[in-house]
Design an enzyme around this catalytic site. Sequence first.
Site, mmCIF file in Angstrom:
data_model
loop_
_atom_site.group_PDB
_atom_site.id
_atom_site.type_symbol
_atom_site.label_atom_id
_atom_site.label_comp_id
_atom_site.label_asym_id
_atom_site.label_seq_id
_atom_site.Cartn_x
_atom_site.Cartn_y
_atom_site.Cartn_z
ATOM 1 N N TYR A 2 -8.988 21.839 2.711
ATOM 2 C CA TYR A 2 -8.291 22.181 3.247
ATOM 3 C C TYR A 2 -7.084 20.842 4.461
ATOM 4 O O TYR A 2 -8.466 20.708 4.779
ATOM 5 C CB TYR A 2 -7.604 24.129 3.780
ATOM 6 C CG TYR A 2 -7.955 24.924 3.019
ATOM 7 C CD1 TYR A 2 -6.562 25.178 2.524
ATOM 8 C CD2 TYR A 2 -8.940 24.571 2.801
ATOM 9 C CE1 TYR A 2 -6.102 25.939 1.356
ATOM 10 C CE2 TYR A 2 -8.990 26.095 1.091
ATOM 11 C CZ TYR A 2 -8.166 26.645 0.507
ATOM 12 O OH TYR A 2 -7.281 27.368 0.446
ATOM 13 N N ASP A 19 -1.656 30.682 -0.081
ATOM 14 C CA ASP A 19 -0.544 31.980 0.054
ATOM 15 C C ASP A 19 1.238 31.826 -0.008
ATOM 16 O O ASP A 19 1.071 29.988 0.123
ATOM 17 C CB ASP A 19 -0.918 31.941 1.805
ATOM 18 C CG ASP A 19 -0.170 33.787 2.375
ATOM 19 O OD1 ASP A 19 0.333 34.546 1.462
ATOM 20 O OD2 ASP A 19 -0.303 33.654 3.836
#
Length: 312
Positions: free
Chosen positions: A143, A84
Site C-alpha cells: 500500500y 474501503d
Amino acid sequence: MGYAALGVGLPLAAAHLDDLYNQQTPPANTYKWRLVLSYDGTRFSGWQYQPSTPTLQCLLEQALTRVTKLERKDLCVVGASRTDAGVHALGQVAQFVTPFNYKDLQDMHAALNGLLPPDVRIREIGPALPDFHARFSVTGKIYHYKIYNDTVLDPFHRLYAYHNLSKLNVSVMKEAAKYFVGKHDFSSFANKQRNDRIVNPVKNISRVDIIEKGPILQVEVEGSGFLYRQVRNMVALLIQIGREALPPDIVPKILETCDRKELAKVALVAPPHGLFLVEVKYNEEHLGLPEDGPSTSFGRHHSISKCKLQYY
C-alpha cells in the site's frame, strides 16, 4: 442493470453476502480467470458488494454478466482486498469462473473495459490455475499513502493525497516507522469490522518507507496482510509524530497495549483518499498458466490504415 436485478435479496447484509461468495467452492468443470484492476475509488463505496450503493464488485459483476451471459452466482467473483470507500487501487486482483473456455481474451478484455466507467480499468485478464485463489493465495500486499505537505494544496492532488498544513519532521517519522517492521499484534491499529469474522491480529510488516517527492510524502507499507484500516491508522500516528506532537517511541507502546482505544486518544484515522492498493503478491506456483488456456491479455493497440492522398 439495477443491483436488485443481480439476484440477491436486499435484506441480507452486504458483508455476510460477500463472505458467502468468498467461501463457496466453484462448481467442478469450470475455468478460472484472474483480473488485475486499477480504479479511482473517489465515488465508490469500496470494493465489497452492497445492494444499494455503487461498489467496484457490483460494477465488475454487472459487466461480466453482460459479456459472459452468466448469472452473478455462477461467476463466483472474489477480490483480493476489500478496499474501503474512497480508497484507490493500482493493482487490485480478482477472480471469476465460467463453465466454458476462451480461445482468446482480447475481445473480452476490450468488451469489459467498454462496459466499465472510465474510472475503472481492467489492466489484464488471464487464465488461472484451479488452486489459485485471489484472496486466500495472497502472500503479501503493498500500500502507498500520499500526504501533501505544503501550505497550499495543488488541486490536481486533492482527490489523491491528504493535505497536511503543518510542516512534518520527516526524520522522526522515519525513525518511528522502523518500529512497525516485524511481526506484531496490530489490534491497536485495527478498526472493528461490520461483521463477526475472526481475524488473526498478528501481521508481519516487511517495510515501511517514507519517500519525499517534492511536497508529497509517500508512505509505502508492505506486509503479509493487513487488518481493517490498519494502514490508515499507522499513517495517522506517523503524521502526529511528524508534527512533533508525539515521540517516535510511542509506536511500540501503543502496539503493546493491543487496544484500539489507546491509539484513538492520540490520533484519528487518516482519510481514505490518500490510500492506494499498489500490488497484491502471490507465490509463483499460483501464477502459472493452465495448459489449455489462452494467453493473458494486456489490451491491444488499435491499428489505423494509412490515408491515400492524391496530389495535384
